[in-house]
Design an enzyme around this catalytic site. Structure first.
Site, PDB file in Angstrom:
ATOM      1  N   VAL A 135       0.841  -1.204   0.000  1.00 63.63           N
ATOM      2  CA  VAL A 135       0.000   0.000   0.000  1.00 63.63           C
ATOM      3  C   VAL A 135       0.873   1.250   0.000  1.00 63.63           C
ATOM      4  O   VAL A 135       1.669   1.462   0.907  1.00 63.63           O
ATOM      5  CB  VAL A 135      -0.936   0.041   1.238  1.00 63.63           C
ATOM      6  CG1 VAL A 135      -1.876   1.242   1.142  1.00 63.63           C
ATOM      7  CG2 VAL A 135      -1.738  -1.237   1.375  1.00 63.63           C
ATOM      8  N   LYS A 208      -5.959  -1.809  -2.076  1.00 63.29           N
ATOM      9  CA  LYS A 208      -5.230  -1.099  -1.016  1.00 63.29           C
ATOM     10  C   LYS A 208      -6.175  -0.628   0.081  1.00 63.29           C
ATOM     11  O   LYS A 208      -5.866  -0.727   1.279  1.00 63.29           O
ATOM     12  CB  LYS A 208      -4.487   0.106  -1.604  1.00 63.29           C
ATOM     13  CG  LYS A 208      -3.336  -0.278  -2.513  1.00 63.29           C
ATOM     14  CD  LYS A 208      -2.834   0.963  -3.248  1.00 63.29           C
ATOM     15  CE  LYS A 208      -1.655   0.655  -4.143  1.00 63.29           C
ATOM     16  NZ  LYS A 208      -1.368   1.767  -5.080  1.00 63.29           N
TER      17      LYS A 208
HETATM   18  N1  HSE Z   1       0.185   0.859  -9.670  1.00 62.31           N
HETATM   19  C1  HSE Z   1       0.311   1.312  -8.333  1.00 62.31           C
HETATM   20  C2  HSE Z   1       0.079   2.812  -8.294  1.00 62.31           C
HETATM   21  C3  HSE Z   1       1.679   0.977  -7.815  1.00 62.31           C
HETATM   22  O1  HSE Z   1       0.124   3.440  -9.338  1.00 62.31           O
HETATM   23  O2  HSE Z   1      -0.163   3.353  -7.215  1.00 62.31           O
HETATM   24  C4  HSE Z   1       1.821   1.202  -6.346  1.00 62.31           C
HETATM   25  O3  HSE Z   1       1.068   0.302  -5.620  1.00 62.31           O
END
Ligand code: HSE
Ligand code: NAP
Length: 440
Positions: A135, A208
């Site tokens: 997260v 998340k």
């Molecule tokens: N793809 C995710 C973002 C990566 O852009 O936040 C970090 O968890």
């Protein structure tokens, strides 16, 4: 010193994050040994494609395509998984824990979907599973919720927890960059998920937020418990109109606890231009936690990218290595998994977004005729929705269409959705272009 002699790490994945972790373990080995009190050795690195050329700083003999070189090596006591996705990562994590190895993961999808099962496996096998990197990249929010903020009853978590969408919206708002170009740039920088739909449609933020809500409220929340709206319906004109109205548009994640019910949602929202979140741009993330004792605590930092995520993964590795070196165990986080009696600490209700009360921003394409606004206002009025402002935009004389932007006073989501369905059926309404919530 560890009673198992050496501390050896098996790294699964050598991409954006894995590459950073490998180089940190190799190049900072002296500093890490000093922090741990004992050397920590990178013993093996699993990749999918053995023929890819790799960073020359990584010794080729460490790289393998056989997961058993890590999972079945008794000398490896910590596995760091930075592959991503469910298959095969979830199976590798289960095998590692069942085999008595401590685990660090950056994999939010696996933690959000299989957290309880994994933590239960960790407890059964008396090993630890840490997931700070899952997260918000470099922001230490997981550890704070699991440890330093435990004295609080957490009331809410509110913020920007996906770097890719914040980067895209920032580029669209400030540089008028087309959506696809901004997404391509985020992918090139290594911020986006393997399938960027996960970022754009809010799926990554849902994973998340499910993890954060489970930790904050000590009750298990699954991804299905989180309302989700992606950013793909946003057009440059939404940013322009929002700004005229005094707002920025930001990709928000919000979880609130009230009367034993948690409402969790991920969606783009209008926030006042002078609001703290309106100023969080690019891949930066920010999370505000409100607790009974600590009040409002703000976390801000880089939420994606190689270095920030390496910081979180290697931080967890050092914590586990320190515990191994001093032979101290750590309890697995019971808030994400069943406790010793097989029950969750708490079982809170999941609230429906229908019960949300919010202000709204609405953009419609309509026929440019007298009386159109009156018809729309009448339906909204019947639904108990009071208008705060109305802008008529971009009249197309040839097509005889106009664009109407409406903001409302606080209204119940269910009424807004119901009224909007009626508005969409009006003969004079060509299309409902966007419905966004306004967070003050
Ligand atoms: N793809 C995710 C973002 C990566 O852009 O936040 C970090 O968890
Ligand atoms: P990535 O660049 O795509 O790297 C994935 C790595 O895993 C590659 O080295 C790949 O091998 C390997 N891999 C893929 N499938 C495999 C398989 N079946 N068997 C063995 N190895 C396999 O991904 P990433 O961006 O580093 O992300 C990794 C994890 O970190 C994800 O869970 C992601 O959500 C999380 N995360 C990423 C960021 C970020 O900013 N990127 C931030 C926070 C968290 P090859 O090299 O051979 O292709």
């Amino acid at each position: 010193m560890s009673d198992r002699g050496e501390i050896n790490v098996g790294l699964m994945g050598l991409g954006v994050v894995g590459g950073g972790v490998a180089i940190a373990l190799l190049e900072q080995s002296e500093e890490i040994a000093r922090k741990v009190g004992q050397p920590v050795k990178l013993k093996s690195i699993l990749v999918r494609d053995g023929s890819k050329s790799r960073d020359p700083r990584i010794p080729a003999e460490l790289v393998t395509t056989n997961p058993e070189d890590i999972l079945s090596d008794p000398a490896i006591n910590i596995v760091a998984e930075v592959i991503g996705g469910i298959d095969p990562a979830a199976g590798f994590l289960k095998d590692a824990l069942s085999g008595g190895k401590h685990v660090v993961t950056a994999n939010k999808e696996v933690v959000a979907k299989f957290g309880p099962e994994l933590f239960s496996l960790a407890q059964q096998n008396r090993v630890n599973l840490l997931f700070e990197a899952s997260v918000c990249g470099g922001i230490p929010i997981v550890g704070c919720l699991m440890n330093q903020l435990l004295a609080n009853e957490i009331h809410s978590i509110r913020g920007i927890i996906n770097g890719t969408t914040n980067y895209i919206l920032t580029q669209m708002a400030h540089h008028h960059t087309p959506f696809q170009q901004a997404l391509d740039e985020a992918q090139k920088q290594g911020y986006a998920e393997a399938d960027p739909t996960n970022d754009v449609e809010g799926i990554d933020a849902v994973y998340k937020l499910a993890i954060l809500a489970s930790l904050a409220f000590h009750s298990r929340f699954a991804p299905e418990d989180v309302f989700r709206q992606g950013i793909s319906s946003l057009e440059p004109r939404d940013f322009q109109y929002a700004e005229e109205l005094g707002y920025a548009i930001k990709p928000l994640a919000i979880a609130t606890l009230s009367d034993g019910t948690v409402q969790a949602r991920v969606h783009p929202a209008l926030v006042p231009l002078d609001h703290m979140l309106a100023k969080v741009d690019g891949i930066y993330n920010a999370i505000e936690v409100e607790g009974s004792l600590c009040g409002h605590v703000l976390f801000h930092g880089m939420g994606a990218g190689r270095e920030p995520t390496t910081s979180a993964v290697v931080g967890d590795l050092i914590e586990l290595a320190r515990n191994l070196a001093s032979n101290t165990g750590m309890p697995a986080p019971a808030s994400l998994g069943p406790g010793a009696d097989g029950a969750y600490n708490r079982q809170l209700r999941v609230g429906s977004t229908d019960d949300l009360t919010s202000k709204y921003y609405l953009r419609l394409d309509v026929a440019d005729r007298p009386g159109v606004l009156a018809q729309i206002a009448s339906i909204l009025g019947d639904g108990g929705i009071s208008l705060a402002s109305v802008l008529q935009k971009d009249t197309d004389a040839e097509q005889q269409t106009a664009e109407i932007v409406i903001t409302t006073h606080p209204a119940r989501e269910a009424s807004v959705q119901e009224s909007l369905a009626k508005v969409a059926r009006l003969e004079v309404v060509r299309e409902v272009k966007n419905l966004l919530r306004i967070e003050e």
